[in-house]
Design an enzyme around this catalytic site. Structure first.
Site, PDB file in Angstrom:
ATOM      1  N   TRP A 279     -24.567  14.294   5.793  1.00  0.00           N
ATOM      2  CA  TRP A 279     -25.249  13.188   6.456  1.00  0.00           C
ATOM      3  C   TRP A 279     -25.238  13.341   7.975  1.00  0.00           C
ATOM      4  O   TRP A 279     -24.255  13.802   8.560  1.00  0.00           O
ATOM      5  CB  TRP A 279     -24.558  11.880   6.100  1.00  0.00           C
ATOM      6  CG  TRP A 279     -25.021  11.273   4.814  1.00  0.00           C
ATOM      7  CD1 TRP A 279     -25.467  11.934   3.707  1.00  0.00           C
ATOM      8  CD2 TRP A 279     -25.076   9.879   4.500  1.00  0.00           C
ATOM      9  NE1 TRP A 279     -25.796  11.040   2.721  1.00  0.00           N
ATOM     10  CE2 TRP A 279     -25.564   9.777   3.169  1.00  0.00           C
ATOM     11  CE3 TRP A 279     -24.747   8.723   5.192  1.00  0.00           C
ATOM     12  CZ2 TRP A 279     -25.741   8.530   2.539  1.00  0.00           C
ATOM     13  CZ3 TRP A 279     -24.924   7.494   4.567  1.00  0.00           C
ATOM     14  CH2 TRP A 279     -25.425   7.408   3.253  1.00  0.00           C
TER      15      TRP A 279
ATOM     16  N   THR B  68      -6.770   6.335  14.593  1.00  0.00           N
ATOM     17  CA  THR B  68      -8.055   7.018  14.559  1.00  0.00           C
ATOM     18  C   THR B  68      -8.307   7.508  13.136  1.00  0.00           C
ATOM     19  O   THR B  68      -7.615   7.115  12.194  1.00  0.00           O
ATOM     20  CB  THR B  68      -8.071   8.172  15.575  1.00  0.00           C
ATOM     21  OG1 THR B  68      -9.384   8.710  15.665  1.00  0.00           O
ATOM     22  CG2 THR B  68      -7.084   9.271  15.189  1.00  0.00           C
TER      23      THR B  68
ATOM     24  N   TYR C 223     -15.907  -4.544   8.067  1.00  0.00           N
ATOM     25  CA  TYR C 223     -14.532  -4.041   8.044  1.00  0.00           C
ATOM     26  C   TYR C 223     -13.867  -4.226   9.401  1.00  0.00           C
ATOM     27  O   TYR C 223     -12.709  -4.663   9.491  1.00  0.00           O
ATOM     28  CB  TYR C 223     -14.546  -2.560   7.660  1.00  0.00           C
ATOM     29  CG  TYR C 223     -13.187  -1.908   7.624  1.00  0.00           C
ATOM     30  CD1 TYR C 223     -12.301  -2.156   6.589  1.00  0.00           C
ATOM     31  CD2 TYR C 223     -12.795  -1.023   8.631  1.00  0.00           C
ATOM     32  CE1 TYR C 223     -11.050  -1.548   6.547  1.00  0.00           C
ATOM     33  CE2 TYR C 223     -11.550  -0.407   8.598  1.00  0.00           C
ATOM     34  CZ  TYR C 223     -10.679  -0.672   7.550  1.00  0.00           C
ATOM     35  OH  TYR C 223      -9.448  -0.079   7.511  1.00  0.00           O
TER      36      TYR C 223
ATOM     37  N   HIS D 229     -13.614   9.213   3.080  1.00  0.00           N
ATOM     38  CA  HIS D 229     -13.850   9.431   4.500  1.00  0.00           C
ATOM     39  C   HIS D 229     -14.353  10.855   4.748  1.00  0.00           C
ATOM     40  O   HIS D 229     -14.356  11.700   3.860  1.00  0.00           O
ATOM     41  CB  HIS D 229     -12.575   9.160   5.292  1.00  0.00           C
ATOM     42  CG  HIS D 229     -12.273   7.706   5.440  1.00  0.00           C
ATOM     43  ND1 HIS D 229     -11.130   7.127   4.951  1.00  0.00           N
ATOM     44  CD2 HIS D 229     -12.986   6.713   6.030  1.00  0.00           C
ATOM     45  CE1 HIS D 229     -11.137   5.831   5.228  1.00  0.00           C
ATOM     46  NE2 HIS D 229     -12.241   5.554   5.874  1.00  0.00           N
TER      47      HIS D 229
ATOM     48  N   GLY E 130       0.568   4.598   3.588  1.00  0.00           N
ATOM     49  CA  GLY E 130       1.731   3.894   3.061  1.00  0.00           C
ATOM     50  C   GLY E 130       2.747   4.823   2.409  1.00  0.00           C
ATOM     51  O   GLY E 130       3.960   4.673   2.603  1.00  0.00           O
TER      52      GLY E 130
ATOM     53  N   GLY F 299       0.813  -1.210   0.000  1.00  0.00           N
ATOM     54  CA  GLY F 299       0.000   0.000   0.000  1.00  0.00           C
ATOM     55  C   GLY F 299       0.843   1.255   0.000  1.00  0.00           C
ATOM     56  O   GLY F 299       0.453   2.275   0.572  1.00  0.00           O
TER      57      GLY F 299
ATOM     58  N   ARG G  52       1.418   3.453  -2.157  1.00  0.00           N
ATOM     59  CA  ARG G  52       0.898   4.614  -2.866  1.00  0.00           C
ATOM     60  C   ARG G  52      -0.283   5.251  -2.123  1.00  0.00           C
ATOM     61  O   ARG G  52      -0.803   6.274  -2.550  1.00  0.00           O
ATOM     62  CB  ARG G  52       0.442   4.201  -4.277  1.00  0.00           C
ATOM     63  CG  ARG G  52       1.572   3.755  -5.207  1.00  0.00           C
ATOM     64  CD  ARG G  52       2.227   4.946  -5.871  1.00  0.00           C
ATOM     65  NE  ARG G  52       3.209   4.550  -6.870  1.00  0.00           N
ATOM     66  CZ  ARG G  52       2.925   4.323  -8.149  1.00  0.00           C
ATOM     67  NH1 ARG G  52       1.684   4.420  -8.581  1.00  0.00           N
ATOM     68  NH2 ARG G  52       3.875   3.994  -8.999  1.00  0.00           N
ATOM     69  N   GLY G  53      -0.720   4.639  -1.050  1.00  0.00           N
ATOM     70  CA  GLY G  53      -1.906   5.101  -0.352  1.00  0.00           C
ATOM     71  C   GLY G  53      -1.625   6.236   0.623  1.00  0.00           C
ATOM     72  O   GLY G  53      -0.494   6.723   0.754  1.00  0.00           O
TER      73      GLY G  53
END
Length: 359
Positions: free
Chosen positions: A244, A166, A138, A181, A18, A12, A14-15
């Site tokens: 929301w 968190t 998840y 998110h 990561g 990961g 590229r995330g």
């Protein structure tokens, strides 16, 4: 112990986290880093993962790859969230062990904790009562991952440490309107609402061209009213932004580069023995990573609105789910190990919006 020459595989890389871990390790002189994009290595493919470990033989692994998303995505794609995360963890952690990797860092999430956990949430709250329904698949996958790490340590003496961050935000965040998110979604929605408010439809088109929605394939081939209709699906209008929930849930946020620094600190300085203490029954050796500071979603929206400069209203849709009402980390274990966060939220929101505008 790891040395500057140790080969470290970052799954990961590229995330959001990561990539920050990669840069943090480089800044500390750890240059023997390896990573693979999803096209180069599908972590859902057990044979491909085995072949990768056969070839590369890393000394350490950072498992930052995961199938992630916000409350909407978690609610809709429940099977994907549990299946893909379990598969990734099974393949990477399993092959790491089979190839003699002694050091592994597993990144989870504080959504592993019960919906009604006592606040602030200590690591010992794990598995004490029911999970939040919207992200249960998840959460169960991440609980399985941390227990896999703990179990390998107990049976085989490895140092597979699990950290539970968190809510994270920062450079390379996911700003997709349908599965991001809360904070990056809020930033982008406010930005688009501001552009509508100022009549800047060409800038809206440029934004939608870079990060498309499912309803508009080519924003340069539709009318302004088509764009209005599409963005209204996400509550984005020229005079207001509808979000929301009630706005009352409390959340904690951590800058992703702080998370990376904490992760590298744990990888390089913390062993499983450090986390066991004098436990008779060894459990809950994972580590919460956060700031220990919370605010309501409505307060967050007000900060983001001010940073973006949107002049319209923020409206809350109470018919949509709030998720867990409060989820504050107890970070005393992390502090006792010698690490504290550096970037406060006001600064982080400004840095996130700057990054979005420049990327």
């Amino acid at each position: 112990m790891l040395t500057k020459d140790s080969k470290i595989y970052i799954a990961g890389h590229r995330g959001l986290v990561g990539s920050a871990i990669w840069q943090n390790l480089l800044s500390k002189g750890y240059t023997n880093l390896i990573g693979r994009t999803h096209k180069e290595l599908d972590l859902l493919d057990g044979v491909a993962v085995k072949d990768f470990f056969d070839m590369e033989r890393p000394d350490a692994v950072v498992l930052a790859a995961a199938h992630v998303g916000g409350i909407m995505a978690n609610s809709i794609y429940r099977a994907d969230f549990i299946y893909e995360n379990l598969q990734i963890q099974q393949n990477v952690i399993g092959e790491a062990f089979r190839h003699g990797v002694r050091h592994l860092l597993f990144l989870g999430s504080t959504c592993i904790y019960p919906r009604e956990a006592p606040q602030p949430i200590t690591e010992d709250a794990l598995l004490t009562s029911p999970l939040e329904y919207t992200n249960e698949p998840y959460a169960i996958a991440k609980i399985a991952g941390l227990k896999m790490c703990e179990s390998f340590n107990l049976q085989y003496g490895t140092d597979y440490i699990a950290v539970m961050p968190t809510n994270l935000y920062g450079p390379r965040d996911n700003f997709h309107l349908e599965n991001s998110h809360v904070l990056p979604a809020m930033i982008r929605k406010l930005h688009l609402a501001r552009l509508l408010n100022e009549g800047r439809y060409e800038d809206v088109r440029a934004d939608l061209a870079k990060r498309p929605t499912s309803g508009i394939a080519d924003p340069y081939k539709v009318s302004d009213s088509d764009i209005d209709n599409e963005l209204s699906r996400f509550g984005i209008r020229a005079d207001r932004l509808e979000l929301w929930g009630s706005g009352t849930p409390l959340r904690e946020f951590l800058w992703s580069e702080d998370m990376a620094d904490a992760s590298v600190y744990v990888l390089l300085n913390v062993s499983f023995k450090d986390l066991c203490g004098h436990m008779k029954d060894v459990r809950n050796t994972h580590i919460n990573v956060g700031t220990g500071i919370e605010l309501t979603i409505a307060e967050l929206a007000a900060k983001a609105r001010k940073t973006v400069g949107f002049k319209g209203e923020i409206i809350w849709d109470g018919s949509k789910p709030d998720g867990t009402m409060r989820k504050l980390c107890d970070v005393s274990k992390l502090h006792s190990l010698g690490w504290h966060h550096k970037v406060e939220l006001d600064e982080g929101i400004e840095r996130l919006y700057d990054w979005y505008l420049n990327n």
